[in-house]
Design a protein around this motif. Structure first.
Motif, PDB file in Angstrom:
ATOM      1  N   ASP A 185       0.825  -1.213   0.000  1.00 34.41           N
ATOM      2  CA  ASP A 185       0.000   0.000   0.000  1.00 34.41           C
ATOM      3  C   ASP A 185       0.859   1.263   0.000  1.00 34.41           C
ATOM      4  O   ASP A 185       0.324   2.369  -0.117  1.00 34.41           O
ATOM      5  N   THR A 186       2.163   1.096   0.135  1.00 35.76           N
ATOM      6  CA  THR A 186       3.055   2.244   0.122  1.00 35.76           C
ATOM      7  C   THR A 186       2.955   2.993  -1.202  1.00 35.76           C
ATOM      8  O   THR A 186       3.110   2.390  -2.276  1.00 35.76           O
ATOM      9  N   ALA A 187       2.683   4.284  -1.120  1.00 36.92           N
ATOM     10  CA  ALA A 187       2.487   5.092  -2.320  1.00 36.92           C
ATOM     11  C   ALA A 187       2.242   6.539  -1.912  1.00 36.92           C
ATOM     12  O   ALA A 187       2.018   6.830  -0.731  1.00 36.92           O
ATOM     13  N   VAL A 188       2.237   7.394  -2.904  1.00 40.32           N
ATOM     14  CA  VAL A 188       1.713   8.739  -2.711  1.00 40.32           C
ATOM     15  C   VAL A 188       0.223   8.681  -3.034  1.00 40.32           C
ATOM     16  O   VAL A 188      -0.173   8.212  -4.099  1.00 40.32           O
ATOM     17  N   TYR A 189      -0.585   9.146  -2.117  1.00 37.45           N
ATOM     18  CA  TYR A 189      -2.034   9.114  -2.280  1.00 37.45           C
ATOM     19  C   TYR A 189      -2.532  10.496  -2.677  1.00 37.45           C
ATOM     20  O   TYR A 189      -2.190  11.500  -2.043  1.00 37.45           O
TER      21      TYR A 189
END
Length: 124
Positions: free
Chosen positions: A89-93
Motif C-alpha cells: 500500500d506504500t504510495a503517494v495518495y
C-alpha cells in the motif's frame, strides 16, 4: 476552480491504520465525485476508491474490505480510512474530484482537480 488539500499520511507498520483527509474549497456546489488514487514508485497512478455525493462507492479490488471511503458534504471533505495496511500500500495518495459525473469513474483522466499528494509508507 477547486482546491484540494490532503492530510493524514505518514509511516506505519504493516497491519496498522491511517486516515487520510481531503478538504475541497472553491467551486464545490452540485453533484460531484470525490476519490483517491495512489502512485507507487515506478508505477502508474491507480484508482483506490471514490464516492458520489449521494454516497455510492467503488473500491479497487486490492483494498476492498480494508479501506473505507466517506465524505462530509457540509465540510466538502472526503476521508479514506485505511486498515490492515500492507507494504504494497506504500504510495503517494492523491485526492481527486470529478465535477461532471453522477457515478464513480475509475480512470484518472475523468477527474478534473487533484491534490498535491500525501505519502503513505507501510513498513514490514
Amino acid at each position: 476552480q477547486v482546491q484540494l488539500v490532503e492530510s493524514g499520511g505518514g509511516l506505519v507498520q504493516a497491519g496498522g491504520s491511517l486516515r487520510l483527509s481531503c478538504a475541497a474549497s472553491g467551486r464545490t456546489t452540485g453533484y460531484y465525485v470525490m476519490g483517491w488514487f495512489r502512485q507507487a514508485p515506478g508505477k502508474e497512478r491507480a484508482f483506490v476508491a471514490a464516492l458520489t455525493r449521494r454516497g455510492n462507492t467503488n473500491y479497487a479490488d486490492s483494498v476492498k474490505g480494508r479501506f473505507t471511503i466517506s465524505r462530509d458534504n457540509a465540510k466538502n471533505t472526503v476521508y479514506l480510512q485505511m486498515n490492515s495496511l500492507k507494504p504494497e500500500d506504500t504510495a503517494v495518495y492523491y485526492c481527486a474530484v470529478d465535477l461532471f459525473s453522477l457515478v464513480v469513474r475509475t480512470t484518472e483522466y475523468d477527474y478534473d482537480y487533484w491534490g498535491q499528494g500525501t505519502q503513505v509508507t507501510v513498513s514490514s
